[in-house]
Write an enzyme that holds these catalytic residues in place. Structure first.
Site, PDB file in Angstrom:
ATOM      1  N   ASP A 314       0.870  -1.175   0.000  1.00  0.00           N
ATOM      2  CA  ASP A 314       0.000   0.000   0.000  1.00  0.00           C
ATOM      3  C   ASP A 314       0.907   1.225   0.000  1.00  0.00           C
ATOM      4  O   ASP A 314       2.120   1.143   0.135  1.00  0.00           O
ATOM      5  CB  ASP A 314      -0.958  -0.027   1.198  1.00  0.00           C
TER       6      ASP A 314
HETATM    7  C1  BGC Z   1      -5.036   3.230   0.369  1.00  0.00           C
HETATM    8  C2  BGC Z   1      -5.309   2.123  -0.613  1.00  0.00           C
HETATM    9  C3  BGC Z   1      -5.380   2.680  -2.003  1.00  0.00           C
HETATM   10  C4  BGC Z   1      -4.106   3.402  -2.316  1.00  0.00           C
HETATM   11  C5  BGC Z   1      -4.093   4.014  -3.686  1.00  0.00           C
HETATM   12  C6  BGC Z   1      -3.828   4.017  -0.043  1.00  0.00           C
HETATM   13  O1  BGC Z   1      -3.649   5.118   0.783  1.00  0.00           O
HETATM   14  O2  BGC Z   1      -4.858   2.683   1.647  1.00  0.00           O
HETATM   15  O3  BGC Z   1      -6.495   1.479  -0.281  1.00  0.00           O
HETATM   16  O4  BGC Z   1      -5.620   1.664  -2.905  1.00  0.00           O
HETATM   17  O5  BGC Z   1      -3.924   4.437  -1.382  1.00  0.00           O
HETATM   18  O6  BGC Z   1      -5.001   5.015  -3.797  1.00  0.00           O
END
Ligand code: BGC
Length: 770
Positions: A314
């Site tokens: 993530d």
């Molecule tokens: C979130 C994810 C997301 C990613 C891209 C992160 O901050 O936790 O769920 O897919 O950002 O946007």
């Protein structure tokens, strides 16, 4: 002349033939995916391989944020970024050299195609995988369909609808040249303070599992053609059960609870929904960051569940092993730990490439380990037909996005996701003859916030706010709108007073309260990603607005727009009608108005308990018995509204719960059938969501008081009766025993069937496992 032409033709054909001969095997769509991957991998340099594990934010996103973000924001924001010291030219150059595998936060077809074109100048022309959070439709992109968020979808208990929305979202994404959807979020939501409840399918492992499987299947099907997108089963694991309810905080949880509550949706979404991609979770799990957690990635995912796809980090979470968890001294060390624990792709940033190449050259990471990751990533790219279809075009985009069928689905899903919580004296459906002049107010009365988190502002004509919906559904009513602004934290006392004044002249009040979720106001919103709270009360002057309007003596209807459950105690006690619409998407206002005016009979049931207050967060319905042995004093210990609760404009009666046998052998294969009769005892047609729970009466370890094991949406005409049949297979009786073995223990089991998780709403029958 003819001769010259013939000669020229022959030369062209020869050239084409030799070019064809030289075409590498990996470019031949007729070769198998495995052959193509082998062939391509053998041609790649180490730099190109590491590049396949590398993701960057899109160039437009980069430009916008490099102009706007402070260093402090950059360090903490998990939705926006740029790379200090890096230029757009650097990013374009890396792309041309085949050192980027994927971009995220690319919001237009034009940019997606532009990046792909640059990428196609690279030596091996391995297409980019463009990723986006199309959580409830591709709502971050202008003009795409915006469906209700996952919590509302789960409240419809409509698994087929989840599949349909996922398919339509996949079509819209591919039309925008986007290929990878960072959804389904299959975390089991257990804490309303956490701002991300809205993007989950709620608190129940079984419901989350079914919704997650259908969604992942809908995106991917077999992931073997250019109509499908890659799903992303996330976040693995524990972020929804953080010790203080905030995003990314530690999760300390037993292996038993992991295996019984949090793991099942992941396992199923992968094994039944298509095992191609998993995203790790921000948090540490029992002291070990998920991003460097070999037990999670290598053992559980790959060895125990046979996961074949690739794991993505993530947002900058490998780096957070340095600045947050402090389990690595620097980013390079964190990259090393993460890759050795099973990580395949880095979200996101420029540091990865150089550091990982060095780690291999230094002999710390074997190149064979890199090959494993690249193989997994290339397999996905080949399967999806990206090598053959790296682009989309304007015509396709304009034909596919927000097309009439998708709009109908969005409206239908909205109607089915809105929960009628309370309806004293049958105030609803509203009588347009009686209530001729209606006050409409509240922060969510006329705002695009109705779409929920993970949406960017959409063209006005595409979004039905509540006010717009009311005006279109009841054109003879005079709606008097008093604007409270969008910002619950900064409401104006004068506007609240103005609404109270206006109410004196109206026959009825509609107050649209709740949270503010729109991402473009990242620092101002009150719910959504990274927007957690320490209580579940209405923010700002909202409760004052509701109570004062209610005290005018005019009938008052409260509509809640929110991704998280809110403890609307005043309304529950004093206001006659309450509707929880969650985050109902672009047609939310239309669907709400149709329900208020009885054009649609509500059917949804809460996918998450609404607690009375934050201190009551652990009142999820499937708690252990001792949770309320010594209930808290000075309070009512029942939830405000329990899981599975939701009213209709008709009534349903359950009778005759019968089991096919009184006892079954414990042979792991004999099912038992439960039959129940449901009668629509009211005056209107309706849909009842019939729920089946099981309670293992005595077990060798403490078990929940009941667990949802099946459900059905049952359409019944007024006066109609249907007998519903459920098959209870032995796996529905299993749990992890003292030795952490999944077993069915002999003894009594209760089958509970009815219209909510409350004991009073359930019919009961008992059988024995011998
Ligand atoms: C979130 C994810 C997301 C990613 C891209 C992160 O901050 O936790 O769920 O897919 O950002 O946007």
């Amino acid at each position: 002349m003819k001769r010259i032409l013939t000669l020229a033709l022959a030369a062209t054909t020869l050239h084409a033939m030799s070019a064809k001969k030289e075409q590498p095997l990996y470019k031949n769509p007729k070769a198998s995916v495995a052959q193509r991957v082998d062939d391509l991998l053998a041609r790649m340099t180490l730099e190109e391989k590491v590049g396949q594990m590398n993701q960057l934010v899109g160039i437009e996103h980069f430009k916008e944020n490099s102009a706007a973000m402070t260093a402090e924001e950059l360090a903490t924001n998990t939705a926006s970024a740029f790379y200090p010291g890096v230029t757009v030219q650097d990013m374009e150059d890396w792309t041309r050299r085949g050192l980027v595998s994927s971009f995220l936060h690319v919001l237009t077809l034009e940019e997606a195609n532009h990046l792909q074109r640059l990428n196609m100048q690279s030596r091996l022309q391995i297409p980019l995988l463009i990723g986006i959070d199309a959580i409830h439709g591709n709502a971050k992109c202008k003009g795409n369909t915006v469906y209700p968020t996952n919590i509302g979808l789960a409240s419809s208990f409509d698994v087929d609808m989840a599949y349909k929305i996922a398919r339509q979202t996949a079509e819209e994404m591919r039309a925008m040249n986007m290929h990878w959807n960072f959804n389904p979020n299959v975390e089991v939501a257990r804490d309303g303070r956490w701002g991300r409840c809205g993007e989950t399918f709620g608190e129940d492992p079984y419901l989350v599992t079914l919704m997650g499987v259908a969604t992942n299947k809908g995106y991917q099907r077999n992931l073997d053609n250019a109509q499908d997108v890659l799903g992303c089963v996330k976040h693995f694991v524990g972020g929804s059960y953080a010790i203080n309810g905030t995003n990314g905080a530690p999760c300390d949880v037993s292996e038993r609870t992991l295996r019984e509550v949090f793991f099942p949706p992941f396992k199923a979404a992968i094994q039944q929904g298509g095992d191609w991609n998993v995203m790790m979770s921000h948090n540490e799990l029992n002291g070990i960051p998920c991003h460097t957690n070999s037990w999670l990635m290598n053992d559980v995912l790959r060895k125990q569940w046979g996961f074949k796809g690739f794991v993505v980090s993530d947002w900058m979470d490998i780096e957070h092993c340095v600045d947050q968890h402090r389990t690595a001294a620097n980013n390079k060390e964190a990259f090393y730990q993460s890759i050795m624990a099973g990580m395949d792709m880095h979200m996101h940033g420029p540091e990865w490439q150089k550091a990982v190449v060095e780690l291999v050259r230094e002999g710390r990471i074997p190149e064979s380990r890199i090959d494993e990751s690249v193989r997994r990533i290339l397999t996905v790219k080949f399967r999806m037909g990206l090598f053959e279809h790296p682009y989309s075009d304007v015509k396709t985009r304009d034909r596919v996005i927000n097309d009439p069928e998708h709009k109908c689905t969005a409206l239908e899903a909205s109607r089915n996701s809105i929960v009628l919580l309370k309806n004293a004296n049958s105030l609803l459906p509203l009588d347009a003859q009686k209530y001729k002049k209606v006050l409409v107010t509240g922060i969510n009365a006329n705002d695009q916030n109705i779409m929920g988190d993970w949406s960017e502002p959409q063209p006005e004509e595409q979004v039905w706010t509540v006010l717009r919906g009311l005006r279109s559904v009841s054109p003879t009513t005079e709606f008097c709108f008093v604007d409270q602004g969008w910002d619950p934290r900064n409401m104006s006392q004068a506007q609240v007073d103005a609404a109270v004044q206006a109410a004196k002249d109206c026959d009825l009040n509609i107050v649209c309260c709740g949270e503010y979720m729109m991402r473009f106001r990242w620092n101002e919103r009150t719910s959504g990603e990274d927007t957690d709270r320490d209580n579940l009360d209405l923010v700002g002057l909202q409760e004052q607005l509701i109570s004062r309007l209610n005290e005018t003596g005019k009938p008052t209807v409260v509509i809640i727009i929110s991704g998280r459950p809110l403890s609307v105690r005043y309304a529950a006690e004093h206001v006659p009608a309450i509707v929880n619409a969650w985050e109902p998407g672009q047609y939310g206002g239309q669907a709400i108005a149709e329900i208020l005016y009885g054009k649609v009979n509500p059917s949804a049931k809460l996918a998450m308990t609404m607690p009375r207050h934050a201190g009551q967060i652990s009142t999820w319905y499937n708690h252990k018995r001792s949770a309320f042995f010594h209930p808290a004093v000075c309070t009512d210990n029942t939830p405000l509204y329990p899981f599975g609760h939701g009213l209709s404009y008709t009534t349903f009666r359950y009778t005759d719960l019968q089991l096919s046998q009184a006892s079954i052998p414990n042979d792991g294969k004999t099912p038992i059938t439960a039959r129940v009769t449901i009668e629509n005892t009211g005056q209107r047609d309706g849909v009842e969501i019939c729920q089946l729970y099981i309670n293992d009466v005595v077990a060798s370890v403490a078990r929940p008081v009941k667990e949802l094991k099946d459900f059905r949406r049952v359409a019944l005409k007024a006066g109609e009766k249907k007998t519903i049949e459920f098959t209870i297979t032995p796996d529905k009786l299993a749990f992890y025993d003292l030795n952490m073995k999944s077993v069915v223990e002999p003894g009594a089991f209760e089958v509970l069937v009815g219209g909510s998780s409350r004991d009073e709403d359930l019919q009961k029958a008992t059988f024995n496992v011998q």
